[in-house]
Each structure stands twice: as structure tokens, then as C-alpha cells.
Scaffold this active site. Structure first.
Site, PDB file in Angstrom:
ATOM      1  N   GLU B 266      28.362  86.877  22.516  1.00 45.49           N
ATOM      2  CA  GLU B 266      29.778  87.252  22.353  1.00 45.49           C
ATOM      3  C   GLU B 266      29.903  88.644  21.723  1.00 45.49           C
ATOM      4  O   GLU B 266      30.847  89.382  22.005  1.00 45.49           O
ATOM      5  CB  GLU B 266      30.521  86.217  21.512  1.00 45.49           C
ATOM      6  CG  GLU B 266      30.466  84.777  22.034  1.00 45.49           C
ATOM      7  CD  GLU B 266      30.940  84.606  23.470  1.00 45.49           C
ATOM      8  OE1 GLU B 266      31.605  85.529  24.012  1.00 45.49           O
ATOM      9  OE2 GLU B 266      30.636  83.560  24.079  1.00 45.49           O
ATOM     10  N   HIS B 269      29.852  91.173  24.439  1.00 45.98           N
ATOM     11  CA  HIS B 269      31.189  91.315  25.033  1.00 45.98           C
ATOM     12  C   HIS B 269      32.103  92.151  24.128  1.00 45.98           C
ATOM     13  O   HIS B 269      32.833  93.034  24.591  1.00 45.98           O
ATOM     14  CB  HIS B 269      31.826  89.928  25.225  1.00 45.98           C
ATOM     15  CG  HIS B 269      31.293  89.156  26.398  1.00 45.98           C
ATOM     16  ND1 HIS B 269      31.309  89.647  27.679  1.00 45.98           N
ATOM     17  CD2 HIS B 269      30.759  87.910  26.496  1.00 45.98           C
ATOM     18  CE1 HIS B 269      30.806  88.736  28.516  1.00 45.98           C
ATOM     19  NE2 HIS B 269      30.446  87.674  27.821  1.00 45.98           N
ATOM     20  N   GLU B 296      29.674  90.715  31.651  1.00 42.48           N
ATOM     21  CA  GLU B 296      28.564  89.799  31.406  1.00 42.48           C
ATOM     22  C   GLU B 296      27.256  90.558  31.196  1.00 42.48           C
ATOM     23  O   GLU B 296      26.391  90.117  30.440  1.00 42.48           O
ATOM     24  CB  GLU B 296      28.441  88.821  32.577  1.00 42.48           C
ATOM     25  CG  GLU B 296      27.500  87.653  32.328  1.00 42.48           C
ATOM     26  CD  GLU B 296      28.042  86.621  31.343  1.00 42.48           C
ATOM     27  OE1 GLU B 296      29.212  86.762  30.893  1.00 42.48           O
ATOM     28  OE2 GLU B 296      27.302  85.686  30.991  1.00 42.48           O
TER      29      GLU B 296
END
Lengths: 501, 501
Positions: B266, B269, B296
Site C-alpha cells: 500500500e 501505491h 500496481e
């Protein structure tokens, strides 16, 4: 379009606006509780974007057409129906919204945003001169707003009416004078009486404070599945949406009563919010708060009439002692005396029940003079200090402890302060009436059973939404026109119990 | 209106929409992290209200006029300029938006909302039949959407293109086949090799896990003043606005690596989000992510290429051992082997790097058949189990562990899955290129210095926004067209290091 169709369109529009308001409320809550430091500029833009959308929706000409199609129809025949109340209140909101030119609305929003930041710095630096130009701008724009809204005799009334529908400066002044006379009399009586003993010294463990707060807010009726308790620099309460009333607090290890009474206060607001939102009319005026003073009456009732009372502490003192070992020897009577002491001070938010209203008189008289043009912004610090000495018997050593202490004027909220004292008055009216309706209320409270009181408030205030104007709502709930008498009785009784006077 | 005026109007419109999207993101984050239990119905309405506003803004005919005024002007003369890229991408967004009738958009949003709830219950109860009608509705609406969007030869392509601009099923299939062949080969080679030793037993204190996560996410470059780390049932990352990228995690006391690699994923991201938002183009395509696969690629690069590598664990193993006493005797080499084990399993989100792509092949082939009409919804469980046996060598004992395990189809996200494998491929391409550009990258990583890698990614990917289509962006960053070869090399090298094959 039939009146019914127009009404349905009105309500759909109002409900969609409520959902946008909910998003705005979340943006605001998050800003004070969660937001990473680098995100503040972005957040201001997000709030601005939704505010602009809401303003356009509030002034949407379609609203005017739908309202015209409803008014004078069978829907307004009986003014007591939800339909009639919604149409009346949506008309009120719409007329106010369209009177404010978009340019003025934008200018006020921007001035409020920059004004608040300027005030924060000015208070920190004790530098009124740095804040003065912002205050001048906000005052000028607010006076322009009053002109746009219109009024009969007093520009101030146009601003006051935004917070407290139907209220007027001429009606507020004598009520505040009554509260001042009572306070002066009480202060005179207790002058030579011994002050009550303070609570045992801290530190009060903050995790234990939080435990107690969660227990007590749930005890008086705030469901943890419909609320949150978080920490923020400035405690507040906000309704995000149905089933979502959030309160915040700030822990002081030296004094657990600050977070305690603050959280009970915000719980009163949250209980009211959940009450009017949960009446089946969410998103329409019937599911909205009646006014700022009515909102404040709910927080003050739980904070002062309930949580500073002997029955309350009969039940809660053992809970508090279980959290804080140093309270093991403190009786409920000693607790009530300690948290009820009357001590005039410079800071409004720290004031006791009796002298609190003196702070409101001070601000009311000054903002009235500012709006009238009788007082220049440059002369505010001097006028504040003079009035503080006259009303509170204290002269602030700095402007930070004087005219710079409150946030309200820095956001252009002229006319807001009187709602605090009206809220205190309404709280006392309601608590007296609840006591008549629930004869064993003190015993119930001492047993930790606050449900009858909450139910009475729900039925008579919360569930009514904006069905009645504020004074009429209090009158209907209590069976008599609201006056300052119940509050004065309450303050005198408390002085008598604590000081024996 | 001049082209420049039209362009300014376009960008102002886009920026205001971005502020509304930010509010929507906050509503979504709050729903998963903070929302009181009673508030879910109200939250759905709030999300619906803002979604409707956004949809109307996206289809606003004024957009079409402004775009027409810009196209063919001097602003689009050089396609490499931000102006040309913004105009091209806003045209893409607008054309897609106006092709979807509002009724279809609303029907899809509602079906996604009810479908997700139905899926949650069906997975819990292992009851595919209860979910089937919802899946049928979502499939029908998605096929209708594909027709509305238009396509050349394959309806699936219209849906895939929403996530991965320019991508086609015919181009995806051979790439996935290449990954399948590599995985089959690796699995065959390691079949008889001894499995690496597991990490020491738990429990791993969750407070210590959180401490380690905060240290490591900051170490690799996520500023705590521009992000948050919270707990949610399903870990996710979301950008709320500038300076505000939030990640969540979920702690498993038995296995610290779940929260650890989830949070690093995460973080990848979040670093991308902060990177493209912070390039000065926030609220316009130039300040937006290039595609789902590119997004991704950033999470996978940090999770797999970095955080499962030996240089990383040379620096981080002592940090982990300081948090978890049982790791005191674990070497960096042992750590890398333990977290790199290849073990085919039923659950995609728990899969290792090598077999992960097999899960994607399975889903891609099934959703392609569903959209083509070659597979009936009723036959999905059987088809899933057959294919699972053929591709993974495993037959799920229940649908909950089989075709009901993923959320995607329950929200109508057909065409999403291939972006996961493309992301893995792009991550390997980028990490190889970064290694060429930063010759001492392993030494830097072993010294805890991840700034050169982040800076390279920022310059070559993050700051580019949507300036180039995904494949062109990767090609520009790496100097060559993206292929599966770097990922296959990476997987073979890892198998060699861990299994000696």
C-alpha cells in the site's frame, strides 16, 4: 405540477443537499481530527468546492417555483403538519439564500478562512493590530450582509436571526440584564463565604479519563454504535449523518473535569442531533435542529443541570473513583461543591455557570456597537477592557486574554454569542419542566437511569426538528413562555447548596 | 472563446471535480476505518449524492464545447506538452462518460452496491446460488456497458480499456501464457528441492508490528506528515487529496509478514499517488495515475522487488529483531528465503510471486468467457474448479475458497484482473531499469537508503501523470518496450537463490 409533486421535488432537493452537507461535515471533522499536516491547503479547496455547490443548490430558481406551487395549497392548510413546517422553513432558507449575492457569499467565506488563520496568529502573538484589518473586513462584509438580508430597526437583528430565528437585540438585552443582576447578587452574597475545597491533585491518567468518558456518555444515552469519541485540539460535536454523531475531547492530566464536562456538553449536542435526525425526516427541516440556542440548551442541560448535580454524582462518584485512585475519599457532596464553585475569570470557556452569562453580555454589547458603527475596530481592545472591569470586575492583562480570546468574530459570526445565554435559559426551563413531568427524576438519576429524561427531551424537543420556532418550541415543551426565571432559580439554589447563602 | 480560455475552463472544471472526488474518497476511507455501525445506510446515500454530481459534471455538454475549442489549436500542436496531454485525456474521459446513459450508470452503481453486500453474505455462507442472480445482473449491465462504449472485435476490450487504456484481450492472453509457462517450469524445478525454513513462531506483538510498519514505511519514503496508517478489515490505499495518502493494514499476531508486506504494498501505491499529485498538475490528467497496471507496478515493485530482497533485509532484519525478540537469531538470508517460498494455494491474496499470476490467468479466462457469453453464470463454480485444478493443481473444497473469494465481480469490475499481472510485469521492467540507472542500488538499499530508487521512480513514472499511455510510459522509463522477460528473470533468479535450482 401539482402541489404534491412540487413538494416531493422540494424534499428530494433538500435531501440531496443534506447528503452534501454530510460530506462537508466529514471534511471538517477529519480536518480537526485526522488530517495529515501537509493536506490543509487541499482540504480548504475541497471544502470550498462543496460549499459552492451547496450555495448554488440553495439559490436554485427551481426551489422558488416549487415553493410557489406548494404555498397556499392543501399542504399548508394545517400549519401543524410536517408538510406545512417543511414548506415554511424551506421558504425561510431559500429567501435568505437568494438575498445574499454569490460574490458576497464568496467574499465572506474567504474572509472567514483568512480571518481565522490571522486570529490564531494574533492571539498567539498577542497582536491585535495584526488582526484588526481582518476584523474590519469581516465587520464590513457582515454589515453588507445585514443590508442584503434586510431588517426593521436594527442591522444586528438580521445577523442574529440567522442563528436564532425571530430573535431581536431589543428582546435579548433585558434578558441578559436579568442574568447580570442575578449574577451580581449571587457574587455579592458569596463574597465572604469560604470557597469549596478543590478536588484532589492530579495527575489523572488520561487512559482512565477516556474510560470514564466512554462509560458516562454511554450511561446518559449516547450509543457507541451511533457515535465516535476522538481527540482534537478544540473539542467539538458534529453530526455527519444518520447514526453518526461525533464528539471530540482534549485531556488535561492535571484536571479530569475539563475533558469530563466538555464531553458531557458535546454529548448533549450529539443526543439532540441523533434525536432530530432519527425522527424520520432526515434531510428536511423537520429533521433539523430548531436553532443554535435550542442546540446549546441540550448541551447545557446535560452539562450543568445533570452532570453538576448531586443525584448525578451519587451514581457517578464511585465510577470516577474506580478510574482515579485519588478520588477514593471524595464524597458526591464534595464533588458537586468542587465542580460548582463560582469564580469570576477572564476566559469564557473556563467560566462557571453563574459568571458565564456575564461574558456573553460583554460580547453582545460590543458586537452590537460594532455593527451599529458606534464602536471602531481600533477602539475594541480599550472598550473590551473597560467593559470587562465593569461587568466582571477584571481587566485583562493582554488582548490574548481579552478581546482576542474567542474565534467567533474571526469567522464573521456576529450575532452568535447571545445564543449561548439563551441556551442556558432554555436548558433551565426544560429541566424544570422535565422535573415536573418525571416526579422521581432525582432518584432515577441517582440510580444511573437517565432514560426517562432523554425520552422526555426526545419527545418534546429532539423529534420536533424545526416544526416550531425556538421560543414556541420551548413554550410547547414546558407549558409556559421561556423566561430567565428558572435559570436564576437554578443558580441561586446552587449558590445556596455550595456556599450556604 | 479562444483555445486558451477554453483550456482554462476545462482545467477549472476538472480541478473542481477532483475536489469532489477527494470528498468521495474521504467518505469511502471513513466508511472502512471510522464509521459507526448505525451509519452505513446514510453513508451509501452520501456517496450516491456525490457520485451523481460527478457523473453530471463528467458529461457536462460544456466540456464537449471546450474540448472542441482546444482541439486542433496551437495547444495540441506538440503532443508532448502538458496542455496536449490534458486535452487528449480529458477528451478520452469525456467520450467515455457521455457514452454511458445516466440510467445505466445508476443501475450499475446500485447493482454494485447490492452485489457487494450479497457477495459478502454468499462468501460467508458458501452459497453461490444466493449470489448468482446478482452476478447475472452485473454481467448483463457490464455487457450493456461494453456495447455502449463500443469496441472493435471483443466486448471485453471495452471494459478492460476502462482500467488499462489501449489494452486488449488478444494482447493480454499471450503475455499471461508466458507467465504460466515460466511458473510451470519453476514449479517443476523446485518440486523436489527442500522448502525453506519458516520464520520463528508467533505471537508477534501487534503494537510492535505497528512500530515496525511506521519505521519501514517512513524509511522507504512515505512521509508521516502526508499520510496516515490505520486499521481496517480489508487493507487498502487511498488518495484523499494533495499531501494526504492513506494506507490501512490488519494485524495477525501469528504472522507479522501479512501486515508487513501488505503495508509496503500500500505504501507503493501511496508513494505513486503523492508523486503524481505533487507534480503541479493536481486535478487534471497530468496529475493523475497513468493506469491501474502502472499503479500496481508501484506497489509490487516495493513489495516484491524491494521488500523481499536480500539488500532490503540486510538493513531491516535488525529493525525487525528489535521489535520481535524471537527474530534475534534470524539472518537476512533466512528471512529472504522464508518470505520468498513458492507454494501454490487456493487464495490469490495469499499467493507467492510466482503462482500469483496463475490466479490471474484463471480469472481472466473465466471473465472473458462470461462476457463473451460462452460461460453461463450457473456454470461458473464448476468451470472455476476445473480450471483451478488445471492451472494451479488444486480443486477448491468450497466456492468460498473458489469462485466467491474475490470482491471484483460483485462490484461489476470485469476486466480488472489482468492489470494485476501487467503490474507485476511493469514492476520488474522498472526495477531492472532502475538498477541500470543506479549501479550501486543494492548497496544503497542495504544501507537503508531508498531515496535514489524513489527519486528515479518519481522522475520517470510518478511525475509523468497521464502524459503517456501506460505501455509508452514504461517504454520511455526503461528504454525498451515492456515484456514479461524481466519478471520471468526475476522469478527464476529468486527460485535459484532460495531453492538452488
Amino acid at each position: 405540477m401539482t402541489a404534491r409533486q412540487a413538494y416531493d421535488a422540494l424534499l428530494a432537493h433538500s435531501r440531496a443537499s443534506a447528503d452534501i452537507i454530510a460530506a462537508l461535515s466529514l471534511l471538517g471533522w477529519d480536518q480537526q481530527v485526522m488530517l495529515p499536516a501537509q493536506a490543509h491547503a487541499g482540504r480548504a479547496n475541497q471544502i470550498g468546492a462543496l460549499t459552492a455547490i451547496l450555495h448554488r443548490r440553495a439559490c436554485d430558481p427551481a426551489m422558488g417555483q416549487w415553493l410557489a406551487d406548494c404555498e397556499g395549497s392543501e399542504l399548508t392548510a394545517d400549519p401543524a403538519t410536517p408538510e406545512a413546517a417543511n414548506i415554511r422553513e424551506l421558504r425561510r432558507d431559500y429567501d435568505q439564500a437568494v438575498k445574499i449575492p454569490e460574490a458576497l457569499a464568496v467574499a465572506l467565506a474567504q474572509a472567514a478562512s483568512t480571518g481565522q488563520r490571522a486570529w490564531e496568529l494574533a492571539r498567539k502573538d498577542n497582536d491585535f493590530q495584526a488582526f484588526a484589518p481582518h476584523l474590519q473586513t469581516l465587520l464590513d462584509l457582515s454589515r453588507e450582509k445585514a443590508q442584503a438580508l434586510g431588517y426593521q430597526t436594527e442591522a444586528y437583528d438580521a445577523l442574529l436571526d440567522l442563528y436564532e430565528p425571530g430573535e431581536k437585540a431589543a428582546a435579548i438585552a433585558p434578558v441578559l440584564a436579568e442574568l447580570r443582576d442575578a449574577a451580581v447578587d449571587i457574587l455579592g452574597r458569596i463574597k465572604d463565604a469560604p470557597a469549596p475545597a478543590d478536588l484532589p491533585d492530579g495527575p489523572y491518567d488520561t487512559a482512565a479519563q477516556e474510560t470514564l468518558l466512554r462509560q458516562v456518555t454511554a450511561l446518559i444515552g449516547l450509543s457507541p454504535t451511533a457515535s465516535r469519541l476522538d481527540v482534537s485540539a478544540h473539542p467539538f460535536s458534529t453530526l455527519i449523518g444518520p447514526g453518526d454523531a461525533r464528539i471530540t475531547t482534549r485531556f488535561d492530566p492535571a484536571d479530569f473535569t475539563k475533558a469530563f464536562f466538555g464531553a458531557v456538553h458535546e454529548t448533549g449536542h450529539a443526543l439532540y442531533s441523533l434525536g432530530h435526525v432519527g425522527n424520520g425526516h432526515y434531510g428536511t427541516p423537520m429533521g433539523e435542529p430548531a436553532s443554535f440556542a435550542v442546540h446549546e440548551s441540550q448541551s447545557r442541560l446535560w452539562e450543568n443541570q445533570v452532570a453538576r448535580s448531586l443525584p448525578f454524582w451519587r451514581h457517578v462518584t464511585p465510577m470516577a473513583a474506580a478510574c482515579f485512585p485519588q478520588l477514593a475519599g471524595t464524597s458526591p457532596e464534595a464533588m458537586v461543591k468542587a465542580v460548582g464553585a463560582v469564580r469570576p475569570g477572564l476566559i469564557r470557556v473556563d467560566a462557571d455557570e453563574t459568571t458565564y452569562n456575564l461574558h456573553i453580555i460583554l460580547r453582545f454589547e460590543l458586537e452590537l456597537a460594532l455593527v451599529r458603527g458606534d464602536l471602531a475596530v481600533a477602539d475594541l481592545p480599550g472598550a473590551w477592557n473597560e467593559k470587562s472591569q465593569a461587568i466582571l470586575g477584571l481587566t485583562p492583562p493582554t488582548d490574548a486574554l481579552g478581546c482576542l480570546q474567542d474565534v467567533h468574530w474571526s469567522t464573521g459570526a456576529f450575532g452568535y454569542f447571545p445564543t449561548y445565554s439563551l441556551g442556558n435559559i432554555y436548558a433551565a426551563c426544560l429541566f424544570e419542566a422535565a422535573g415536573r413531568a418525571i416526579p422521581d427524576l432525582p432518584e432515577r438519576m441517582a440510580a444511573g437511569d437517565f432514560a426517562p429524561l432523554l425520552q422526555w427531551l426526545h419527545t418534546n424537543i429532539h423529534a420536533k426538528g424545526r416544526q416550531l420556532p425556538p421560543r414556541a418550541l420551548i413554550a410547547a415543551a414546558t407549558g409556559q413562555q421561556p423566561t430567565a426565571a428558572p435559570l436564576v432559580r437554578h443558580l441561586r439554589a446552587k449558590a445556596s447548596a455550595i456556599y450556604g447563602v
